[in-house]
Write a protein that holds these residues in place. Structure first.
Motif, short mmCIF file in Angstrom:
data_model
loop_
_atom_site.label_atom_id
_atom_site.label_comp_id
_atom_site.label_asym_id
_atom_site.label_seq_id
_atom_site.Cartn_x
_atom_site.Cartn_y
_atom_site.Cartn_z
N LEU A 60 -10.82 19.45 93.55
CA LEU A 60 -9.87 20.21 93.12
C LEU A 60 -10.43 21.28 92.35
CD1 LEU A 60 -7.27 17.37 92.01
CD2 LEU A 60 -6.92 18.95 94.02
N LEU A 61 -11.41 21.14 91.36
CA LEU A 61 -11.88 22.26 90.57
C LEU A 61 -12.47 23.29 91.40
CD1 LEU A 61 -12.65 23.31 87.85
CD2 LEU A 61 -14.90 21.71 88.05
N LEU A 62 -13.14 22.79 92.36
CA LEU A 62 -14.20 23.94 92.86
C LEU A 62 -13.43 24.53 94.27
CD1 LEU A 62 -17.50 22.22 92.71
CD2 LEU A 62 -16.55 24.02 91.35
N GLY A 63 -12.60 23.85 94.80
CA GLY A 63 -11.97 24.28 96.20
C GLY A 63 -10.51 24.07 96.36
N HIS A 64 -9.92 23.70 95.10
CA HIS A 64 -8.32 23.52 95.13
C HIS A 64 -7.93 22.83 96.44
CE1 HIS A 64 -8.20 26.58 92.10
NE2 HIS A 64 -8.62 27.45 93.09
N ARG A 65 -8.80 21.79 96.64
CA ARG A 65 -8.31 20.82 97.91
C ARG A 65 -8.86 19.47 97.71
NH1 ARG A 65 -12.64 21.35 102.99
NH2 ARG A 65 -11.41 19.77 103.45
N LEU A 66 -7.98 18.38 98.18
CA LEU A 66 -8.65 17.02 98.19
C LEU A 66 -9.26 16.70 99.48
CD1 LEU A 66 -5.27 15.24 96.82
CD2 LEU A 66 -7.55 15.12 95.59
N ILE A 67 -10.51 16.23 99.32
CA ILE A 67 -11.26 15.97 100.40
C ILE A 67 -10.85 14.71 101.01
CG2 ILE A 67 -13.60 15.71 101.27
CD1 ILE A 67 -14.42 17.58 98.90
N PRO A 68 -10.62 14.29 102.28
CA PRO A 68 -10.23 13.28 102.71
C PRO A 68 -11.55 12.19 102.74
CG PRO A 68 -10.20 14.70 104.60
CD PRO A 68 -10.07 15.48 103.21
N LEU A 69 -11.69 11.09 102.47
CA LEU A 69 -12.86 10.34 102.28
C LEU A 69 -12.63 8.85 103.00
CD1 LEU A 69 -13.35 10.71 98.60
CD2 LEU A 69 -14.57 12.05 100.50
N PRO A 70 -13.36 8.65 104.08
CA PRO A 70 -13.30 7.35 104.82
C PRO A 70 -13.94 6.34 103.83
CG PRO A 70 -15.03 8.75 105.60
CD PRO A 70 -14.49 9.58 104.62
N VAL A 71 -13.25 5.68 102.97
CA VAL A 71 -13.83 4.66 102.10
C VAL A 71 -13.69 3.31 102.50
CG1 VAL A 71 -13.63 6.35 100.32
CG2 VAL A 71 -11.77 4.86 100.29
N THR A 72 -14.35 2.37 101.98
CA THR A 72 -14.26 0.78 101.99
C THR A 72 -14.48 0.35 100.71
OG1 THR A 72 -16.44 0.29 102.31
CG2 THR A 72 -15.17 0.69 104.18
N PRO A 73 -13.95 -1.06 100.35
CA PRO A 73 -14.22 -1.47 99.16
C PRO A 73 -15.59 -1.58 98.55
CG PRO A 73 -12.68 -2.81 100.34
CD PRO A 73 -13.10 -1.95 101.34
N ARG A 74 -16.44 -1.36 99.42
CA ARG A 74 -18.03 -1.35 99.12
C ARG A 74 -18.59 -0.05 99.06
NH1 ARG A 74 -20.61 -6.13 99.44
NH2 ARG A 74 -19.50 -8.02 100.17
N THR A 75 -17.75 1.12 99.43
CA THR A 75 -18.39 2.39 99.17
C THR A 75 -18.95 2.73 97.87
OG1 THR A 75 -16.84 3.09 101.16
CG2 THR A 75 -17.87 4.85 99.81
N MET A 76 -20.13 3.35 98.02
CA MET A 76 -20.54 3.89 96.25
C MET A 76 -20.52 5.24 96.60
SD MET A 76 -21.71 1.12 94.70
CE MET A 76 -23.09 1.49 93.59
N PHE A 77 -20.49 5.82 95.42
CA PHE A 77 -20.22 7.42 95.54
C PHE A 77 -21.48 8.01 94.61
CE2 PHE A 77 -16.37 6.23 96.62
CZ PHE A 77 -15.81 7.34 97.32
N TRP A 78 -22.39 8.95 95.13
CA TRP A 78 -23.66 9.36 94.46
C TRP A 78 -23.68 10.97 94.35
CZ3 TRP A 78 -27.03 5.81 92.53
CH2 TRP A 78 -26.72 4.53 93.10
N ASP A 79 -23.89 11.45 93.25
CA ASP A 79 -23.95 12.74 92.84
C ASP A 79 -25.44 13.38 93.38
OD1 ASP A 79 -23.49 15.36 92.24
OD2 ASP A 79 -23.98 14.85 90.10
#
Length: 239
Positions: free
Chosen positions: A125-144
């Protein structure tokens, strides 16, 4: 009776789940990605001031939670100091996760910092004014995701084939070590062709141009648009 059993389960086995302890480093992992992109967007000084302000609000908020839990037996200043220690522990635990993950992976090109879905969605939202669709599961980890510090702004001095081999190696390492993960980051210049040449399918990543001014990339010795990257790491177990 069914309602009573449900309540009892919530108060016993459902009182606290093991994954809830991730919330401690996750607080830090949600904030730090904003620091890097605020640096790109507004400059180092505004980014530092804003992030210090956010951490200060978190500490005050944590102190406000601790204060009644300690039955008001400590002064608020003492509770504030306790909350500060708690935040330091959160930062240390976040850094331990980062060091452990990067050491295990032995990446050639990138380094990872533990983060959260909240950080990624808000950055979109901050950088592109959009929500990115994410294929997530309960085990999905997010990394910068970041380039290793000694490579930032210096990739153009590297051989193209060397970069492609490093991307291929790093992605394979991620597949080997992570069941289901999403990497995200922002950098000047598009890596789309390099990612495809390294063997990734277009369905495995999303790249979108950001609102960061092109001239801000000169700090890296470049003059290119900034792009937000989202890379999906899903091995056979996680699919």
């Amino acid at each position: 009776m069914g309602i009573v059993k449900l309540v009892l389960r919530h108060l016993s086995s459902g009182l606290i789940y093991a994954r809830s302890f991730r919330l401690i480093p996750a607080m830090v992992g949600t904030i730090i990605p904003f620091f890097w992109q605020l640096v790109n967007l507004y400059g180092t000084l505004p980014a530092v001031v804003l992030i210090i302000g956010v951490f200060e609000m978190l500490i005050v908020g944590t102190a406000a939670i601790f204060y009644p839990l300690l039955f008001f037996k400590l002064s608020f200043i003492e509770v504030y100091c306790l909350a500060t220690v708690f935040m330091i522990v959160a930062i240390i635990s976040w850094q331990v996760i980062n060091i452990t993950a990067n050491h295990r992976a032995g990446f050639k090109l990138i380094k990872l910092q533990f983060s959260t879905r909240t950080a990624l969605l808000l950055l979109g939202l901050l950088l592109g004014h959009r929500l990115i669709p994410l294929p997530v599961t309960p085990r999905t980890m997010f990394w910068d995701l970041h380039l290793k510090p000694h490579l930032a702004g210096r990739l153009k001095s590297k051989d193209r084939e060397e970069i492609i081999d490093a991307i291929r190696y790093d992605y394979q390492q991620a597949l080997n070590l992570m069941e289901n993960a999403i990497f995200f980051g922002c950098s000047p210049g598009s890596f789309k062709e390099l990612l495809i040449t390294a063997g990734l399918q277009e369905s495995q990543f999303v790249i979108s141009e950001t609102i960061i001014p092109v001239e801000h990339s000169t700090i890296f010795g470049l003059k290119r648009p900034f792009y937000l990257y989202v890379i999906f790491v899903r091995n056979r177990i996680g699919q």
